[in-house]
Scaffold this active site. Structure first.
Site, short mmCIF file in Angstrom:
data_model
loop_
_atom_site.label_atom_id
_atom_site.label_comp_id
_atom_site.label_asym_id
_atom_site.label_seq_id
_atom_site.Cartn_x
_atom_site.Cartn_y
_atom_site.Cartn_z
N ARG B 224 0.85 -1.19 0.00
CA ARG B 224 0.00 0.00 0.00
C ARG B 224 0.89 1.24 0.00
O ARG B 224 1.97 1.22 0.61
CB ARG B 224 -0.84 0.06 1.28
CG ARG B 224 -1.99 -0.86 1.33
CD ARG B 224 -3.16 -0.36 0.47
NE ARG B 224 -4.23 -1.35 0.51
CZ ARG B 224 -4.24 -2.43 -0.26
NH1 ARG B 224 -3.29 -2.64 -1.13
NH2 ARG B 224 -5.23 -3.29 -0.14
N HIS B 272 -0.04 1.04 -10.17
CA HIS B 272 -0.88 0.12 -9.38
C HIS B 272 -1.45 -1.00 -10.26
O HIS B 272 -2.67 -1.20 -10.34
CB HIS B 272 -2.02 0.88 -8.67
CG HIS B 272 -2.51 0.16 -7.44
ND1 HIS B 272 -2.90 0.81 -6.30
CD2 HIS B 272 -2.65 -1.16 -7.18
CE1 HIS B 272 -3.28 -0.08 -5.38
NE2 HIS B 272 -3.13 -1.29 -5.90
#
Lengths: 309, 309
Positions: B224, B272
């Site tokens: 993350r 991502h």
């Protein structure tokens, strides 16, 4: 008897230590310190220095420091009838598999396309392709090719391999001979070349082969520079037929400074570093072959000059 | 009963098809077409659209479209007491392992350094390091972390993994708890972060941690964005403490156009994309959980809100 060593890449002291560890009396000589030339019965080199063969009247065995021998076979001064052996080294095999997998992954994961986007500060998500949907073709399933193909398959890619003659030890989808080459090529989103360099394979990576790949395929060339027709690769990439290439070997090495590969955004150049032989694991097999030579036993790892590998 | 779907990344039709293939009568609704809101008993989303929770009076189950749930836990409007489940999808697990291995290999093989040399038309051979000599540390050995660590170990790297609490299912060198984190860090030439994002792990990839890595280590951050203290990374790289980083997640996504990561030669940015959930393999586990919900059986894959994963 003595072994003469010559290399532009390796540190001779690494090799001397590796031999001496197993045989403290081993007579290891490094070019150009020949000593009594008549004592030298073996040569260990990638490509011997010019004139070396003429200085070695009692040469009985020539050893390549790598898996390939084409560079020895093409030496004009090489005396005929002297057997040529090649090293089969686990460290070298694993190193090649690691490099090839790294190259396949950089194409699979579109690292080059993302790097190009990064230059433009561009956040865009490219189509995600699973490893199982990515078809990888490996040309050559020899000492280096088969373990590399297995490493790619172990990561879940859809792998097939091709060899000139059919083999019995291939635990992957296996295509063989000129008739099945087309089948291999048309299912290769990423094509890896680990063929030996022979008159049959010289220039195999050229316009005709590139046309038979799926549009947008990528090339990983790690065998020999002589496999690749360099202008054809640039043309295929610029026409969009290939999406890019990872190249470790070149027709001329070092790659000349003015060569267009250096500046091409879709060509990734590494300076012939895919793998190295480990002297510590290679020395025992050379010593064993020298023992066989002196006792008149059959030598191992001798190449077939006719076949070229 | 009906499930409400919302995503900024996925095509809802892929999910609708995946559910309908297994249950043709499945009531799959896509935000903002809610229909009769009282019929909606489940929500499938990464981060629900603002105000969604207030519109769902009969919500009984919240499903994250990914392995992480921190983004759901931090939703201010989330009604308390509704269980949160996460998808555990083999396609997603394999995708992450493939991305992480690709990132580890690009650092191991020095692809970034060779790309920098290529820009200067420079042919220089960097020191060859075997995979077995390269120490890789993996922070987090969860659903995604353990398979990724195994994929790296399968390629011959010297891998160790770290978790906050000791686990019994780790078939790799395993360090656990705050006391052993230092040991993991000081042997990580390449550090991979696949931790869950919790109050304990937020900002863990910061100056203090970077100092404890071997000089010249590389970072692969795929968990993350909140794990990474972004200015500390730039400082560590510019000081030579880290050699580079591969980053797929960021504090703010999309990464703002003016962010220095875009232009840093030793930071590789991907948007991502390390992995995606496959609706076809995820749908059955969600349907099974919805069946359990309606029959009052114990639900699976429910996260521990206290622990945060």
């Amino acid at each position: 008897v003595a072994l003469l060593f010559y290399s532009e890449y390796y540190d001779p002291e690494d090799w001397r230590r590796a031999f001496r560890r197993r045989d403290p009396a081993f007579d290891f000589r490094v070019w150009p310190d020949l000593g009594d030339r008549s004592e030298i019965n073996s040569l260990l080199a990638w490509r011997p220095p010019a004139g070396a063969f003429g200085l070695l009247p009692n040469l009985k065995l020539i050893y390549s420091t790598g898996a390939g021998v084409d560079q020895l076979l093409s030496e004009p001064d090489r005396p005929q009838g002297i057997p040529i052996a090649r090293i089969t080294d686990l460290g070298q095999i694993e190193g090649m598999a690691t490099y090839v997998l790294g190259a396949v992954l950089r194409h699979h994961l579109r690292f080059d396309a993302y790097a190009a986007q990064q230059k433009r500060s561009e956040w865009s998500i490219l189509k995600h392709v699973r490893a199982s949907e990515r078809r990888v073709g490996v040309l050559g399933l020899g000492t280096l090719g088969l373990p590399a193909a297995r490493a790619i398959a172990a990561r879940g890619f859809d792998v097939a391999g091709w060899t000139r003659t059919r083999r019995s030890d291939v635990d992957l989808r296996h295509l063989a001979g000129p008739d099945e080459l087309h089948e291999l090529l048309e299912r290769s989103d990423i094509l890896v070349c680990l063929l030996p360099l022979t008159p049959q394979t010289r220039g195999i990576l050229g316009a005709d082969l590139f046309r038979r790949l799926p549009r947008g395929a990528a090339l990983v060339s790690v065998g020999r520079g002589g496999h690749l027709v360099e202008p054809d690769l640039l043309e295929a990439i610029d026409a969009g037929q290939l999406s890019g290439a990872t190249l470790d070997v070149f027709a001329q090495e070092p790659l000349p400074r003015e060569h267009p590969f250096w500046r091409h955004p879709r060509v990734f150049v590494t300076p012939h570093v895919a793998t190295l032989v480990n002297p510590d694991t290679a020395a025992p097999q050379i010593l064993e072959n020298l023992r066989r030579l002196s006792s008149g036993e059959k030598l191992h790892s001798i190449i077939d000059e006719e076949r070229g590998y």
